[in-house]
Design an enzyme around this catalytic site. Structure first.
Site, PDB file in Angstrom:
ATOM      1  N   VAL A  19       0.815  -1.230   0.000  1.00 55.78           N
ATOM      2  CA  VAL A  19       0.000   0.000   0.000  1.00 55.78           C
ATOM      3  C   VAL A  19       0.848   1.279   0.000  1.00 55.78           C
ATOM      4  O   VAL A  19       0.396   2.322   0.453  1.00 55.78           O
ATOM      5  CB  VAL A  19      -1.037   0.015   1.164  1.00 55.78           C
ATOM      6  CG1 VAL A  19      -2.103  -1.040   0.961  1.00 55.78           C
ATOM      7  CG2 VAL A  19      -0.363  -0.163   2.521  1.00 55.78           C
ATOM      8  N   ASP A  44       0.950  -5.222   3.620  1.00 61.17           N
ATOM      9  CA  ASP A  44       2.262  -4.638   3.931  1.00 61.17           C
ATOM     10  C   ASP A  44       2.179  -3.116   3.879  1.00 61.17           C
ATOM     11  O   ASP A  44       2.019  -2.532   2.819  1.00 61.17           O
ATOM     12  CB  ASP A  44       3.291  -5.147   2.912  1.00 61.17           C
ATOM     13  CG  ASP A  44       4.685  -4.630   3.218  1.00 61.17           C
ATOM     14  OD1 ASP A  44       5.473  -5.379   3.803  1.00 61.17           O
ATOM     15  OD2 ASP A  44       4.980  -3.460   2.873  1.00 61.17           O
ATOM     16  N   TYR A  49       4.019   5.614   5.106  1.00 67.10           N
ATOM     17  CA  TYR A  49       2.999   5.650   4.042  1.00 67.10           C
ATOM     18  C   TYR A  49       1.808   6.517   4.474  1.00 67.10           C
ATOM     19  O   TYR A  49       1.002   6.931   3.650  1.00 67.10           O
ATOM     20  CB  TYR A  49       2.483   4.254   3.679  1.00 67.10           C
ATOM     21  CG  TYR A  49       3.506   3.255   3.178  1.00 67.10           C
ATOM     22  CD1 TYR A  49       4.805   3.630   2.838  1.00 67.10           C
ATOM     23  CD2 TYR A  49       3.155   1.913   3.025  1.00 67.10           C
ATOM     24  CE1 TYR A  49       5.723   2.697   2.391  1.00 67.10           C
ATOM     25  CE2 TYR A  49       4.069   0.975   2.570  1.00 67.10           C
ATOM     26  CZ  TYR A  49       5.352   1.368   2.264  1.00 67.10           C
ATOM     27  OH  TYR A  49       6.250   0.436   1.814  1.00 67.10           O
ATOM     28  N   LYS A  74       6.484  -0.804   9.301  1.00 75.11           N
ATOM     29  CA  LYS A  74       7.934  -0.534   9.307  1.00 75.11           C
ATOM     30  C   LYS A  74       8.265   0.699  10.139  1.00 75.11           C
ATOM     31  O   LYS A  74       7.498   1.659  10.165  1.00 75.11           O
ATOM     32  CB  LYS A  74       8.428  -0.337   7.859  1.00 75.11           C
ATOM     33  CG  LYS A  74       7.922  -1.424   6.910  1.00 75.11           C
ATOM     34  CD  LYS A  74       8.457  -1.302   5.501  1.00 75.11           C
ATOM     35  CE  LYS A  74       7.735  -2.271   4.567  1.00 75.11           C
ATOM     36  NZ  LYS A  74       6.484  -1.735   3.998  1.00 75.11           N
ATOM     37  N   HIS A 107      12.956   0.169   8.217  1.00 73.82           N
ATOM     38  CA  HIS A 107      12.573   0.515   6.839  1.00 73.82           C
ATOM     39  C   HIS A 107      13.778   0.737   5.917  1.00 73.82           C
ATOM     40  O   HIS A 107      13.786   0.278   4.777  1.00 73.82           O
ATOM     41  CB  HIS A 107      11.672   1.755   6.854  1.00 73.82           C
ATOM     42  CG  HIS A 107      10.758   1.846   5.686  1.00 73.82           C
ATOM     43  ND1 HIS A 107       9.528   2.452   5.728  1.00 73.82           N
ATOM     44  CD2 HIS A 107      10.891   1.391   4.416  1.00 73.82           C
ATOM     45  CE1 HIS A 107       8.953   2.369   4.543  1.00 73.82           C
ATOM     46  NE2 HIS A 107       9.761   1.731   3.727  1.00 73.82           N
ATOM     47  N   SER A 135      14.645  -4.037   5.839  1.00 76.48           N
ATOM     48  CA  SER A 135      14.211  -3.656   4.499  1.00 76.48           C
ATOM     49  C   SER A 135      15.292  -2.782   3.881  1.00 76.48           C
ATOM     50  O   SER A 135      15.869  -1.934   4.568  1.00 76.48           O
ATOM     51  CB  SER A 135      12.877  -2.911   4.587  1.00 76.48           C
ATOM     52  OG  SER A 135      12.407  -2.620   3.295  1.00 76.48           O
ATOM     53  N   ASN A 136      15.550  -3.005   2.609  1.00 71.51           N
ATOM     54  CA  ASN A 136      16.516  -2.202   1.856  1.00 71.51           C
ATOM     55  C   ASN A 136      17.937  -2.349   2.393  1.00 71.51           C
ATOM     56  O   ASN A 136      18.711  -1.381   2.388  1.00 71.51           O
ATOM     57  CB  ASN A 136      16.074  -0.731   1.857  1.00 71.51           C
ATOM     58  CG  ASN A 136      14.707  -0.573   1.228  1.00 71.51           C
ATOM     59  OD1 ASN A 136      14.523  -0.937   0.067  1.00 71.51           O
ATOM     60  ND2 ASN A 136      13.741  -0.079   1.979  1.00 71.51           N
ATOM     61  N   SER A 184       7.772  -3.198  -5.133  1.00 70.46           N
ATOM     62  CA  SER A 184       7.682  -2.806  -6.550  1.00 70.46           C
ATOM     63  C   SER A 184       7.936  -3.986  -7.481  1.00 70.46           C
ATOM     64  O   SER A 184       8.729  -3.891  -8.429  1.00 70.46           O
ATOM     65  CB  SER A 184       8.622  -1.635  -6.880  1.00 70.46           C
ATOM     66  OG  SER A 184       7.992  -0.421  -6.567  1.00 70.46           O
ATOM     67  N   ARG A 234      -7.610  -5.071 -10.628  1.00 67.40           N
ATOM     68  CA  ARG A 234      -6.177  -5.427 -10.620  1.00 67.40           C
ATOM     69  C   ARG A 234      -5.803  -6.169  -9.347  1.00 67.40           C
ATOM     70  O   ARG A 234      -4.976  -7.084  -9.376  1.00 67.40           O
ATOM     71  CB  ARG A 234      -5.329  -4.171 -10.756  1.00 67.40           C
ATOM     72  CG  ARG A 234      -5.400  -3.574 -12.150  1.00 67.40           C
ATOM     73  CD  ARG A 234      -4.650  -2.264 -12.155  1.00 67.40           C
ATOM     74  NE  ARG A 234      -4.541  -1.700 -13.482  1.00 67.40           N
ATOM     75  CZ  ARG A 234      -4.029  -0.484 -13.708  1.00 67.40           C
ATOM     76  NH1 ARG A 234      -3.615   0.263 -12.695  1.00 67.40           N
ATOM     77  NH2 ARG A 234      -3.939  -0.040 -14.936  1.00 67.40           N
ATOM     78  N   ILE A 235      -6.409  -5.755  -8.226  1.00 63.99           N
ATOM     79  CA  ILE A 235      -6.136  -6.441  -6.956  1.00 63.99           C
ATOM     80  C   ILE A 235      -6.535  -7.912  -7.098  1.00 63.99           C
ATOM     81  O   ILE A 235      -5.800  -8.820  -6.708  1.00 63.99           O
ATOM     82  CB  ILE A 235      -6.894  -5.733  -5.800  1.00 63.99           C
ATOM     83  CG1 ILE A 235      -6.224  -4.378  -5.513  1.00 63.99           C
ATOM     84  CG2 ILE A 235      -6.940  -6.598  -4.547  1.00 63.99           C
ATOM     85  CD1 ILE A 235      -6.995  -3.474  -4.555  1.00 63.99           C
ATOM     86  N   ASN A 238      -4.154  -9.765  -9.530  1.00 68.64           N
ATOM     87  CA  ASN A 238      -2.816 -10.033  -8.999  1.00 68.64           C
ATOM     88  C   ASN A 238      -2.760 -11.241  -8.065  1.00 68.64           C
ATOM     89  O   ASN A 238      -1.678 -11.749  -7.789  1.00 68.64           O
ATOM     90  CB  ASN A 238      -2.258  -8.783  -8.306  1.00 68.64           C
ATOM     91  CG  ASN A 238      -2.036  -7.637  -9.277  1.00 68.64           C
ATOM     92  OD1 ASN A 238      -2.060  -7.844 -10.498  1.00 68.64           O
ATOM     93  ND2 ASN A 238      -1.827  -6.438  -8.774  1.00 68.64           N
TER      94      ASN A 238
HETATM   95  P1  A2P Z   1      -2.771   1.100  -9.641  1.00 67.59           P
HETATM   96  O1  A2P Z   1      -2.545   1.229  -8.173  1.00 67.59           O
HETATM   97  O2  A2P Z   1      -3.327   2.342 -10.258  1.00 67.59           O
HETATM   98  O3  A2P Z   1      -3.522  -0.158 -10.019  1.00 67.59           O
HETATM   99  P2  A2P Z   1       4.461  -1.983  -7.860  1.00 67.59           P
HETATM  100  O4  A2P Z   1       3.625  -2.987  -7.126  1.00 67.59           O
HETATM  101  O5  A2P Z   1       5.552  -2.579  -8.663  1.00 67.59           O
HETATM  102  O6  A2P Z   1       4.899  -0.834  -7.002  1.00 67.59           O
HETATM  103  O7  A2P Z   1       3.619  -1.342  -9.024  1.00 67.59           O
HETATM  104  C1  A2P Z   1       2.365  -1.018  -8.905  1.00 67.59           C
HETATM  105  C2  A2P Z   1       1.947  -0.196 -10.116  1.00 67.59           C
HETATM  106  O8  A2P Z   1       1.396  -1.047 -11.102  1.00 67.59           O
HETATM  107  C3  A2P Z   1       0.889   0.714  -9.656  1.00 67.59           C
HETATM  108  O9  A2P Z   1       1.024   1.920 -10.342  1.00 67.59           O
HETATM  109  C4  A2P Z   1      -0.399   0.016 -10.027  1.00 67.59           C
HETATM  110  O10 A2P Z   1      -1.348   0.976 -10.365  1.00 67.59           O
HETATM  111  C5  A2P Z   1      -0.013  -0.810 -11.236  1.00 67.59           C
HETATM  112  N1  A2P Z   1      -0.660  -2.136 -11.269  1.00 67.59           N
HETATM  113  C6  A2P Z   1      -0.891  -2.977 -10.245  1.00 67.59           C
HETATM  114  N2  A2P Z   1      -1.445  -4.126 -10.662  1.00 67.59           N
HETATM  115  C7  A2P Z   1      -1.560  -4.011 -12.009  1.00 67.59           C
HETATM  116  C8  A2P Z   1      -2.064  -4.866 -13.004  1.00 67.59           C
HETATM  117  N3  A2P Z   1      -2.536  -6.066 -12.728  1.00 67.59           N
HETATM  118  N4  A2P Z   1      -2.047  -4.418 -14.284  1.00 67.59           N
HETATM  119  C9  A2P Z   1      -1.549  -3.189 -14.584  1.00 67.59           C
HETATM  120  N5  A2P Z   1      -1.058  -2.339 -13.684  1.00 67.59           N
HETATM  121  C10 A2P Z   1      -1.058  -2.736 -12.397  1.00 67.59           C
END
Ligand code: A2P
Length: 272
Positions: A19, A44, A49, A74, A107, A135-136, A184, A234-235, A238
């Site tokens: 997040v 996480d 944040y 963190k 962190h 982390s890092n 990321s 997208r959530i 994923n």
């Molecule tokens: P958004 O929050 O607008 O969906 P990371 O996890 O590498 O930091 O990257 C996340 C980025 O990828 C965010 O900008 C997110 O945008 C975008 N993102 C997350 N899931 C997807 C997906 N399944 N397809 C395309 N873009 C995605």
């Protein structure tokens, strides 16, 4: 859902919702709710944040029992430098509205981290945290803090994606008994990873998106993966990564995308 066993015996779901840059308020509450609804059991966050209150609210509104959710936060750099680990931890707990966290991380490797680690060890022994980690941390940072540890770190959370595969650092962490978590994993906000032609080509074979391929690749290499999204679809997408398996050839093709490109800050050169 796959799980990884940490070196202290605690099990962590291998996929979690990140997040970072998810705004406090409805955006975070909804992201957490949608994730828990979709089957995520790992969130996480971090004090910096600025969304811990909303993370806690989303967890409560989901109706899912606290102990079924693996929660990470963190300790921020300013609190490390100022020797305020315990106070910062109490503030995070109160904002999250919970009485323990599953995983608490330093962190970034900044001055004062040894003292912070000792305080985290105390909180761990008091049963307020189920696991503590880093982390890092790059190899030099690990060597520096290790000397101070009486409780070994369970994880190192690092930037990691097909453009930054981190093989040497992952090998080192594993040698030290630490699990690796990827931040990321989709190449970050505004990155170009998700338009990569290899990820698209591999995805077409399995009927999956480039994001799903990048996530699945991490799962198969044993890395804990923390994709971030604020969009419900997208959530869901994923976490829809448990019904296919990348072939060894596809895994190798993704490994070969490595160009050691940091999208976020590099732990060897940061100024915050
Ligand atoms: P958004 O929050 O607008 O969906 P990371 O996890 O590498 O930091 O990257 C996340 C980025 O990828 C965010 O900008 C997110 O945008 C975008 N993102 C997350 N899931 C997807 C997906 N399944 N397809 C395309 N873009 C995605």
């Amino acid at each position: 859902m796959f799980e990884v066993k940490l070196n202290n015996g605690v099990a962590i779901p291998q996929l979690g919702l990140g997040v970072f840059q998810t705004r406090d308020g409805a955006e975070t509450v909804n992201a957490v709710l949608w994730a828990l609804e979709a089957g995520y059991r790992h969130i996480d966050t971090a004090m910096i944040y600025g969304n811990e209150k909303s993370v806690g609210q989303g967890m409560r509104e989901s109706g899912i029992a606290r102990e079924e959710i693996f929660l990470t936060t963190k300790l921020w750099n300013d609190d490390i430098r100022a020797g305020r680990a315990r106070e910062a931890f109490e503030k995070s707990l109160s904002d999250l509205g919970t009485d323990y966290v599953d995983l608490y991380l330093i962190h970034w490797p900044v001055e004062g981290m040894e003292r912070a680690w000792r305080e985290m060890e105390a909180l761990y022994r008091e049963g307020r945290i189920r696991a503590i980690g880093l982390s890092n941390f790059h190899p030099g940072h690990l060597a520096q803090i290790e000397k101070e540890m009486t409780v070994p770190a369970t994880v190192n959370q690092i930037e990691c994606s097909p453009y930054l595969t981190q093989e040497p650092l992952i090998a080192l962490c594993r040698q030290k008994g630490m699990a690796v978590e990827a931040w990321s994993p989709l190449g970050g906000t505004g990155g170009s990873l998700l338009s990569d032609e290899t990820l698209a080509r591999v995805g077409r074979k399995y009927g999956k998106s480039p994001a799903q391929v990048a996530i699945r690749w991490q799962l198969q290499r044993g890395v804990i993966v923390l994709p971030k999204s604020t969009h419900r679809e997208r959530i869901r997408q994923n976490i829809d990564v448990f019904d296919f398996e990348l072939s060894p050839e596809d895994m190798a093709a993704i490994d070969a995308l490595n160009c050691n490109r940091h999208f976020g800050s590099n732990p060897d050169h940061f100024d915050f």
